[in-house]
Design an enzyme around this catalytic site. Structure first.
Site, short mmCIF file in Angstrom:
data_model
loop_
_atom_site.label_atom_id
_atom_site.label_comp_id
_atom_site.label_asym_id
_atom_site.label_seq_id
_atom_site.Cartn_x
_atom_site.Cartn_y
_atom_site.Cartn_z
N CYS A 150 -1.42 -0.79 -5.33
CA CYS A 150 -1.36 -2.24 -5.13
C CYS A 150 -1.69 -2.99 -6.41
CB CYS A 150 -2.24 -2.67 -3.98
SG CYS A 150 -3.80 -1.83 -3.91
N CYS A 168 -8.94 -3.44 -0.08
CA CYS A 168 -9.57 -4.26 -1.11
C CYS A 168 -11.09 -4.21 -0.97
CB CYS A 168 -9.10 -5.70 -1.00
SG CYS A 168 -7.33 -5.87 -1.31
#
Length: 141
Positions: free
Chosen positions: A33, A102
């Protein structure tokens, strides 16, 4: 899609920057990502006096770093080590499932920074859990 808290920490992230005298630094990246997160710790007498971060990535990565540093400042090294990605996500009032990685990055970066500190102090690094599985599972769901 995103909670008010995520948006707030994304727009007004806390503790952004570097600590020049940091005695623990952890950097993690997730190539999939493109998020790169670097956490700086200033640890004194086993207490995290200050924590700052530099994160290149999506809003969730920035919000996760911001919230994670907020949660560990003033804590003992042991308490900071116990901070889980779930606790970070909960403090942000939740993250979308595709963005949970995240908060995992934030946990990972803190662990790396604490172990960097421990190694600098001549101590054995603490065992970290395997994170690779989490990244793969997250993208698999």
């Amino acid at each position: 899609m995103y909670s008010e808290k995520v948006m707030d920490h994304f727009r007004n992230p806390r503790n952004v920057g570097e600590i020049e005298e940091a005695n623990g630094i952890g950097e993690v990246g997730n190539a999939k990502c493109g998020d790169i997160m670097k956490i700086y710790l200033d640890i004194e007498n086993n207490i995290i006096k200050d924590a700052k971060f530099m994160t290149f990535g999506c809003g969730s990565a920035i919000a996760s770093s911001s919230m994670a540093t907020e949660l560990i400042i003033g804590k003992t090294v042991e308490d900071a080590w116990e901070l889980t990605n779930k606790a970070v996500a909960e403090a942000l009032d939740g993250l979308p499932p595709v963005k949970m990685h995240c908060s995992v990055l934030a946990e990972e970066a803190i662990h790396k920074a604490i172990n960097d500190y421990r190694i600098n102090q001549g101590l054995e690094p603490w065992e970290t859990k395997e994170y690779h599985d989490i990244h793969d599972h997250v993208h698999g769901h």
